[in-house]
Design a protein around this motif. Structure first.
Motif, PDB file in Angstrom:
ATOM      1  N   ALA A  35       0.885  -1.201   0.072  1.00 24.55           N
ATOM      2  CA  ALA A  35      -0.030  -0.120   0.042  1.00 24.55           C
ATOM      3  C   ALA A  35       0.838   1.124   0.100  1.00 24.55           C
ATOM      4  O   ALA A  35       0.716   2.299  -0.468  1.00 24.55           O
ATOM      5  CB  ALA A  35      -0.823   0.015   1.190  1.00 24.55           C
ATOM      6  N   CYS A  36       1.774   1.242   0.870  1.00 29.38           N
ATOM      7  CA  CYS A  36       2.768   2.426   0.750  1.00 29.38           C
ATOM      8  C   CYS A  36       3.630   2.444  -0.657  1.00 29.38           C
ATOM      9  O   CYS A  36       3.646   3.695  -1.175  1.00 29.38           O
ATOM     10  CB  CYS A  36       4.017   2.055   1.728  1.00 29.38           C
ATOM     11  SG  CYS A  36       3.282   2.351   3.428  1.00 29.38           S
ATOM     12  N   GLU A  37       3.740   1.355  -1.413  1.00 30.69           N
ATOM     13  CA  GLU A  37       4.543   1.563  -2.618  1.00 30.69           C
ATOM     14  C   GLU A  37       3.606   2.128  -3.735  1.00 30.69           C
ATOM     15  O   GLU A  37       3.641   3.092  -4.422  1.00 30.69           O
ATOM     16  CB  GLU A  37       4.698   0.186  -3.412  1.00 30.69           C
ATOM     17  CG  GLU A  37       6.199  -0.311  -2.449  1.00 30.69           C
ATOM     18  CD  GLU A  37       6.457  -1.585  -3.012  1.00 30.69           C
ATOM     19  OE1 GLU A  37       5.906  -2.217  -4.123  1.00 30.69           O
ATOM     20  OE2 GLU A  37       7.210  -2.555  -2.417  1.00 30.69           O
ATOM     21  N   ALA A  38       2.287   1.543  -3.353  1.00 29.02           N
ATOM     22  CA  ALA A  38       1.085   2.192  -4.512  1.00 29.02           C
ATOM     23  C   ALA A  38       0.768   3.718  -4.180  1.00 29.02           C
ATOM     24  O   ALA A  38       0.794   4.445  -4.941  1.00 29.02           O
ATOM     25  CB  ALA A  38      -0.282   1.466  -4.110  1.00 29.02           C
ATOM     26  N   ILE A  39       0.814   4.048  -2.928  1.00 25.32           N
ATOM     27  CA  ILE A  39       0.565   5.565  -2.543  1.00 25.32           C
ATOM     28  C   ILE A  39       1.709   6.275  -3.251  1.00 25.32           C
ATOM     29  O   ILE A  39       1.502   7.392  -3.636  1.00 25.32           O
ATOM     30  CB  ILE A  39       0.382   5.746  -1.039  1.00 25.32           C
ATOM     31  CG1 ILE A  39      -0.951   5.210  -0.560  1.00 25.32           C
ATOM     32  CG2 ILE A  39       0.390   7.167  -0.654  1.00 25.32           C
ATOM     33  CD1 ILE A  39      -1.269   5.106   0.822  1.00 25.32           C
ATOM     34  N   GLY A  40       3.033   5.776  -3.116  1.00 21.43           N
ATOM     35  CA  GLY A  40       3.939   6.335  -3.301  1.00 21.43           C
ATOM     36  C   GLY A  40       4.002   6.550  -4.991  1.00 21.43           C
ATOM     37  O   GLY A  40       4.520   7.906  -5.573  1.00 21.43           O
ATOM     38  N   ARG A  41       3.507   5.770  -5.765  1.00 19.80           N
ATOM     39  CA  ARG A  41       3.347   5.777  -7.002  1.00 19.80           C
ATOM     40  C   ARG A  41       2.117   6.850  -7.661  1.00 19.80           C
ATOM     41  O   ARG A  41       2.371   7.723  -8.373  1.00 19.80           O
ATOM     42  CB  ARG A  41       3.157   4.606  -7.673  1.00 19.80           C
ATOM     43  CG  ARG A  41       4.436   3.844  -7.737  1.00 19.80           C
ATOM     44  CD  ARG A  41       4.545   2.410  -8.421  1.00 19.80           C
ATOM     45  NE  ARG A  41       5.264   1.408  -8.122  1.00 19.80           N
ATOM     46  CZ  ARG A  41       5.172   0.087  -7.919  1.00 19.80           C
ATOM     47  NH1 ARG A  41       4.048  -0.523  -7.741  1.00 19.80           N
ATOM     48  NH2 ARG A  41       6.334  -0.613  -7.692  1.00 19.80           N
ATOM     49  N   GLN A  42       1.072   6.674  -6.739  1.00 17.05           N
ATOM     50  CA  GLN A  42      -0.154   7.547  -7.229  1.00 17.05           C
ATOM     51  C   GLN A  42      -0.711   8.215  -5.880  1.00 17.05           C
ATOM     52  O   GLN A  42      -1.534   7.677  -5.520  1.00 17.05           O
ATOM     53  CB  GLN A  42      -0.965   6.735  -8.092  1.00 17.05           C
ATOM     54  CG  GLN A  42      -0.553   5.973  -9.150  1.00 17.05           C
ATOM     55  CD  GLN A  42      -1.654   5.265  -9.952  1.00 17.05           C
ATOM     56  OE1 GLN A  42      -2.681   4.951  -9.266  1.00 17.05           O
ATOM     57  NE2 GLN A  42      -1.324   5.037 -11.229  1.00 17.05           N
ATOM     58  N   PRO A  43      -0.099   8.975  -5.437  1.00 13.51           N
ATOM     59  CA  PRO A  43      -0.579   9.892  -4.397  1.00 13.51           C
ATOM     60  C   PRO A  43      -2.220  10.191  -4.371  1.00 13.51           C
ATOM     61  O   PRO A  43      -2.611  10.414  -3.273  1.00 13.51           O
ATOM     62  CB  PRO A  43       0.262  10.955  -4.255  1.00 13.51           C
ATOM     63  CG  PRO A  43       1.413  10.921  -5.074  1.00 13.51           C
ATOM     64  CD  PRO A  43       0.906   9.941  -6.179  1.00 13.51           C
ATOM     65  N   GLU A  44      -2.643  10.383  -5.620  1.00  8.47           N
ATOM     66  CA  GLU A  44      -3.961  10.968  -5.467  1.00  8.47           C
ATOM     67  C   GLU A  44      -5.073   9.838  -5.284  1.00  8.47           C
ATOM     68  O   GLU A  44      -6.022   9.922  -4.984  1.00  8.47           O
ATOM     69  CB  GLU A  44      -4.423  11.543  -7.145  1.00  8.47           C
ATOM     70  CG  GLU A  44      -4.286  10.420  -8.130  1.00  8.47           C
ATOM     71  CD  GLU A  44      -2.839  10.201  -8.653  1.00  8.47           C
ATOM     72  OE1 GLU A  44      -2.560   9.415  -9.445  1.00  8.47           O
ATOM     73  OE2 GLU A  44      -2.109  10.965  -8.229  1.00  8.47           O
ATOM     74  N   SER A  45      -4.456   8.376  -5.234  1.00  7.30           N
ATOM     75  CA  SER A  45      -5.239   7.344  -5.039  1.00  7.30           C
ATOM     76  C   SER A  45      -4.983   6.854  -3.256  1.00  7.30           C
ATOM     77  O   SER A  45      -5.473   5.810  -3.106  1.00  7.30           O
ATOM     78  CB  SER A  45      -5.167   5.956  -5.946  1.00  7.30           C
ATOM     79  OG  SER A  45      -3.683   5.612  -5.693  1.00  7.30           O
TER      80      SER A  45
END
Length: 86
Positions: A35-45
């Motif tokens: 989840a941290c990786e995903a937020i790092g890639r797309q902060p808007e999500s």
């Protein structure tokens, strides 16, 4: 002699049931990392990823809680019932 065997088996079963806490710990750590990786890639999500992660962690945690409940039952409730049957 039978009482000692019953108590030993209940203690052993309680210890084995606590192994169920390992899986949720590993799974939740992996989920939070992704989840941290995903937020790092797309902060808007961030809100969608966070809510989905929290729901998944809650579901995964129930496995550990079930193991804890079984261990407590084996320690406090079951020995008295089995010894009463002797």
């Amino acid at each position: 002699m039978e009482k000692a065997i019953i108590l030993a088996a209940c203690a052993l079963g309680a210890g084995i049931s606590m192994i169920a806490g390992i899986g949720p710990g590993i799974g939740e750590g992996y989920a939070v990392g992704k989840a941290c990786e995903a937020i790092g890639r797309q902060p808007e999500s961030r809100s969608k990823v966070t809510s989905t992660m929290l729901m998944g962690c809650g579901v995964a945690e129930t496995t550990g809680i079930y193991g804890l409940v079984i261990a407590l039952l084996l320690i406090f409730l079951v020995p008295g019932q089995f010894i009463g049957m002797l």
